[in-house]
Design a protein around this motif. Structure first.
Motif, PDB file in Angstrom:
ATOM      1  N   CYS A  17     -31.928 -30.774  17.466  1.00  0.00           N
ATOM      2  CA  CYS A  17     -33.211 -30.262  17.931  1.00  0.00           C
ATOM      3  C   CYS A  17     -33.114 -28.755  18.085  1.00  0.00           C
ATOM      4  O   CYS A  17     -32.037 -28.197  18.306  1.00  0.00           O
ATOM      5  N   ASN A  18     -34.247 -28.136  17.954  1.00  0.00           N
ATOM      6  CA  ASN A  18     -34.340 -26.679  17.959  1.00  0.00           C
ATOM      7  C   ASN A  18     -35.569 -26.260  18.741  1.00  0.00           C
ATOM      8  O   ASN A  18     -36.599 -26.953  18.704  1.00  0.00           O
ATOM      9  N   ALA A  19     -35.470 -25.149  19.437  1.00  0.00           N
ATOM     10  CA  ALA A  19     -36.626 -24.640  20.168  1.00  0.00           C
ATOM     11  C   ALA A  19     -36.581 -23.117  20.194  1.00  0.00           C
ATOM     12  O   ALA A  19     -35.506 -22.527  20.354  1.00  0.00           O
ATOM     13  N   TRP A  20     -37.741 -22.521  20.032  1.00  0.00           N
ATOM     14  CA  TRP A  20     -37.884 -21.072  20.169  1.00  0.00           C
ATOM     15  C   TRP A  20     -38.434 -20.807  21.562  1.00  0.00           C
ATOM     16  O   TRP A  20     -39.576 -21.168  21.859  1.00  0.00           O
ATOM     17  N   ILE A  21     -37.594 -20.188  22.382  1.00  0.00           N
ATOM     18  CA  ILE A  21     -37.876 -20.096  23.806  1.00  0.00           C
ATOM     19  C   ILE A  21     -37.939 -18.644  24.261  1.00  0.00           C
ATOM     20  O   ILE A  21     -37.110 -17.819  23.879  1.00  0.00           O
ATOM     21  N   ARG A  22     -38.948 -18.400  25.075  1.00  0.00           N
ATOM     22  CA  ARG A  22     -39.060 -17.109  25.735  1.00  0.00           C
ATOM     23  C   ARG A  22     -38.558 -17.294  27.162  1.00  0.00           C
ATOM     24  O   ARG A  22     -39.108 -18.105  27.914  1.00  0.00           O
ATOM     25  N   LEU A  23     -37.535 -16.543  27.543  1.00  0.00           N
ATOM     26  CA  LEU A  23     -36.895 -16.767  28.832  1.00  0.00           C
ATOM     27  C   LEU A  23     -37.649 -16.139  29.996  1.00  0.00           C
ATOM     28  O   LEU A  23     -37.566 -16.619  31.134  1.00  0.00           O
ATOM     29  N   GLN A  24     -38.376 -15.062  29.728  1.00  0.00           N
ATOM     30  CA  GLN A  24     -39.121 -14.409  30.804  1.00  0.00           C
ATOM     31  C   GLN A  24     -40.300 -13.678  30.203  1.00  0.00           C
ATOM     32  O   GLN A  24     -40.387 -13.494  28.978  1.00  0.00           O
ATOM     33  N   VAL A  25     -41.204 -13.252  31.062  1.00  0.00           N
ATOM     34  CA  VAL A  25     -42.389 -12.537  30.619  1.00  0.00           C
ATOM     35  C   VAL A  25     -41.959 -11.282  29.869  1.00  0.00           C
ATOM     36  O   VAL A  25     -41.097 -10.533  30.334  1.00  0.00           O
TER      37      VAL A  25
END
Length: 120
Positions: free
Chosen positions: A94-102
């Motif tokens: 599985c793969n995810a494109w994640i933004r960790l903070q604003v």
């Protein structure tokens, strides 16, 4: 951030399996989530992905047999695999494109891989 995949196993041709993946940790937002697969000696290939708006895309080889879905509130993505064929045998990631903070850029995160074996 961790992606924990589950649901792999051994299934006979024509059978079904459901893979699940949960993202955990400090997450501001997740854009696209998806599944890739890899067999020995070959490059990892895209199986399916789904974006935050629910739009999906599938590899031609799995269209009509696999269905990807996600629960945005739970940060999970699932892959329902039906009419499995021996050619579907692979390690699925599985793969995810994640933004960790604003204000941060998205980064790609990967799960540990789960083996799917289709064999009689």
């Amino acid at each position: 951030v961790q992606l924990q995949a589950s649901g792999g196993g051994l299934v006979q041709p024509g059978g079904s399996l459901r893979l699940s993946c949960a993202a955990s940790g400090t997450i501001f937002a997740i854009n696209t989530m998806g599944w890739y697969r890899q067999t020995p000696g070959k490059q990892r290939e895209l199986v399916a992905f789904i974006n935050s708006g629910g739009a999906t895309n599938y590899a031609d080889s799995v269209k009509g047999r696999f269905a990807i879905s996600r629960d945005i509130a739970k940060n999970t993505v699932s892959l329902q695999m039906n009419s499995l064929e021996p050619e579907d045998t692979a390690v699925y990631y599985c793969n995810a494109w994640i933004r960790l903070q604003v204000g941060s850029f998205e980064s790609a995160f990967w799960g540990q891989g789960t083996l799917v074996t289709v064999s009689s």
